[in-house]
Design an enzyme around this catalytic site. Sequence first.
Site, PDB file in Angstrom:
ATOM      1  N   LYS A 114      18.307  39.902  74.086  1.00  5.88           N
ATOM      2  CA  LYS A 114      17.965  39.246  72.662  1.00  5.88           C
ATOM      3  C   LYS A 114      17.230  38.227  72.781  1.00  5.88           C
ATOM      4  O   LYS A 114      16.964  37.404  73.705  1.00  5.88           O
ATOM      5  CB  LYS A 114      19.628  38.854  72.074  1.00  5.88           C
ATOM      6  CG  LYS A 114      20.286  37.997  72.707  1.00  5.88           C
ATOM      7  CD  LYS A 114      21.681  37.686  72.346  1.00  5.88           C
ATOM      8  CE  LYS A 114      22.504  36.681  73.130  1.00  5.88           C
ATOM      9  NZ  LYS A 114      23.954  37.032  72.874  1.00  5.88           N
TER      10      LYS A 114
ATOM     11  N   ARG B 155      34.384  35.159  65.547  1.00  2.79           N
ATOM     12  CA  ARG B 155      32.929  35.272  65.156  1.00  2.79           C
ATOM     13  C   ARG B 155      32.810  36.637  64.619  1.00  2.79           C
ATOM     14  O   ARG B 155      32.681  36.711  63.283  1.00  2.79           O
ATOM     15  CB  ARG B 155      32.204  35.116  66.376  1.00  2.79           C
ATOM     16  CG  ARG B 155      30.710  34.638  65.997  1.00  2.79           C
ATOM     17  CD  ARG B 155      29.966  34.188  67.212  1.00  2.79           C
ATOM     18  NE  ARG B 155      29.779  35.443  68.128  1.00  2.79           N
ATOM     19  CZ  ARG B 155      28.837  35.180  69.180  1.00  2.79           C
ATOM     20  NH1 ARG B 155      28.315  33.918  69.381  1.00  2.79           N
ATOM     21  NH2 ARG B 155      28.758  36.229  69.846  1.00  2.79           N
TER      22      ARG B 155
ATOM     23  N   TYR C   1       3.711   8.314  66.442  1.00  2.49           N
ATOM     24  CA  TYR C   1       4.072   8.342  65.232  1.00  2.49           C
ATOM     25  C   TYR C   1       5.154   7.232  65.041  1.00  2.49           C
ATOM     26  O   TYR C   1       6.115   7.283  65.990  1.00  2.49           O
ATOM     27  CB  TYR C   1       4.499   9.804  64.606  1.00  2.49           C
ATOM     28  CG  TYR C   1       3.467  10.596  64.512  1.00  2.49           C
ATOM     29  CD1 TYR C   1       2.244  10.322  63.642  1.00  2.49           C
ATOM     30  CD2 TYR C   1       3.658  11.693  64.748  1.00  2.49           C
ATOM     31  CE1 TYR C   1       1.433  11.198  63.469  1.00  2.49           C
ATOM     32  CE2 TYR C   1       2.626  12.897  64.687  1.00  2.49           C
ATOM     33  CZ  TYR C   1       1.525  12.428  63.756  1.00  2.49           C
ATOM     34  OH  TYR C   1       0.703  13.392  63.506  1.00  2.49           O
TER      35      TYR C   1
ATOM     36  N   MET D 198       4.420  17.491  66.774  1.00  2.00           N
ATOM     37  CA  MET D 198       4.347  19.001  66.640  1.00  2.00           C
ATOM     38  C   MET D 198       3.557  19.615  67.855  1.00  2.00           C
ATOM     39  O   MET D 198       4.302  20.559  68.388  1.00  2.00           O
ATOM     40  CB  MET D 198       3.577  19.213  65.482  1.00  2.00           C
ATOM     41  CG  MET D 198       3.726  20.843  64.991  1.00  2.00           C
ATOM     42  SD  MET D 198       2.895  21.513  63.628  1.00  2.00           S
ATOM     43  CE  MET D 198       3.834  20.696  62.314  1.00  2.00           C
TER      44      MET D 198
HETATM   45  C1  LIG Z   1      24.689  36.527  74.203  1.00  2.00           C
HETATM   46  C2  LIG Z   1      25.912  37.616  74.454  1.00  2.00           C
HETATM   47  C3  LIG Z   1      26.334  37.963  75.861  1.00  2.00           C
HETATM   48  C4  LIG Z   1      25.477  37.125  76.904  1.00  2.00           C
HETATM   49  O1  LIG Z   1      26.296  36.186  77.306  1.00  2.00           O
HETATM   50  P1  LIG Z   1      25.773  35.402  78.594  1.00  2.00           P
HETATM   51  O2  LIG Z   1      26.220  34.155  78.557  1.00  2.00           O
HETATM   52  O3  LIG Z   1      24.059  35.333  78.449  1.00  2.00           O
HETATM   53  O4  LIG Z   1      25.848  36.121  79.866  1.00  2.00           O
HETATM   54  C5  LIG Z   1      27.310  38.913  75.924  1.00  2.00           C
HETATM   55  N1  LIG Z   1      27.874  39.420  75.029  1.00  2.00           N
HETATM   56  C6  LIG Z   1      27.442  39.032  73.728  1.00  2.00           C
HETATM   57  C7  LIG Z   1      28.517  39.578  72.528  1.00  2.00           C
HETATM   58  C8  LIG Z   1      26.740  38.296  73.140  1.00  2.00           C
HETATM   59  O5  LIG Z   1      26.569  37.830  72.059  1.00  2.00           O
END
Ligand SMILES: *Cc1c(COP(=O)(O)O)cnc(C)c1O
Length: 367
Positions: free
Chosen positions: A36, A134, A262, A311
């Site tokens: 991801k 969550r 800045y 930036m």
């Molecule tokens: C991002 C994520 C992972 C990976 O976690 P790491 O700590 O990067 O290994 C695994 N399961 C879910 C549901 C996640 O959102």
Amino acid sequence: MVGETILEINLSALKNNVQLLREKIKKDTMLLAVVKAFAYGSDAVKIAQFLETLGVDYFAVAYIREGVKLREAGVKTPILVLHPQPINFPLILDYNLEPSLYSFNTLNSFAKVADSNGRENYPVHIKFNTGLNRLGFKSTELTEVIDVIKANKSIAVTSIFSHLAASEDSNERSFTQAQIKQFKSITEHFKSLYGRSVLRHLYNTSGVINFPEGQFDMVRCGIGIYGYDNTEDGKSKFMPVVALKTIISQIHTIEKGQSVGYNRAFVANQTKRIATLPIGHADGIGRQYGNGVGTVRVHGNSAPIVGNVCMDMIMIDVTEVDCEEGDEVVLFDKQTTAEAFAGNANTISYELLTGISQRVKRKFITE
Ligand SMILES: *Cc1c(COP(=O)(O)O)cnc(C)c1O
């Protein structure tokens, strides 16, 4: 010589980390690679293509459009979408992606979309909430979840899973153990009611590192693959995959009382040599790294970021460093890890890595 700001991506390190994770999991445990957020800020397509050659069993992305990109690039491995939005459910079917269904809303609406497309037994993954609070069904909803699934021939469950809340935290071991136990009981209950075999998975990287007992059928690893294991003992065998490097664009000598950047945030208390670098908050080096919080390396010497982060630029103090315009500067690499760089600004490697913006050139190396 780098010539511009680059994110160097070391595929040999990636391979090393996958092998290390494989050594830590049981022979028959599957390895899901989490790719991801551009594979943790690197390059999702190239990384997924490479991991596919290593025989990784599954991929996961957060959103449907991330999965679409991988399929368009020809990635064939199954892709679990962790946090799909119902508006994009038709794309799941078009691109052969597999949704995590975590609520009655997502479950019912996906089953409907699959049904109206004439699908049968479309692979889905059911997520349970075991304490992170969550996403996920409550364990008390299990019977009703099974009823809905059984009533919908359009879907079939490939896996059930949950996510740990504090797998890297040694002060929360008993909480994690309770999550493992709760998940185990959910899986047993689920299997007996559903009557078909399903995969079970709970662990992220730190789960694998810290809790050998609950690997179930698959583990979902992100940060470990990219070279960090969240342990503080400094003995990690994981190799950081990415390095962020840039060059010196210009050097100014400024006198006592003159300021830099800045809002004149840095004022020299003596004659200073200040180097300007072509990297700023739009590249992923946030303002929190300004005013001495972040330091970079120039020819092995450390040089603090002075003044506010702009930036497109930062300025560093190279008064004590023998360097000239065009020289290479390292923000983080194997030696100064992203974890350490981020730690100075009270954040974590995950945030720093995923924040490296798409305008930074990616360069792939093997070594
Ligand atoms: C991002 C994520 C992972 C990976 O976690 P790491 O700590 O990067 O290994 C695994 N399961 C879910 C549901 C996640 O959102």
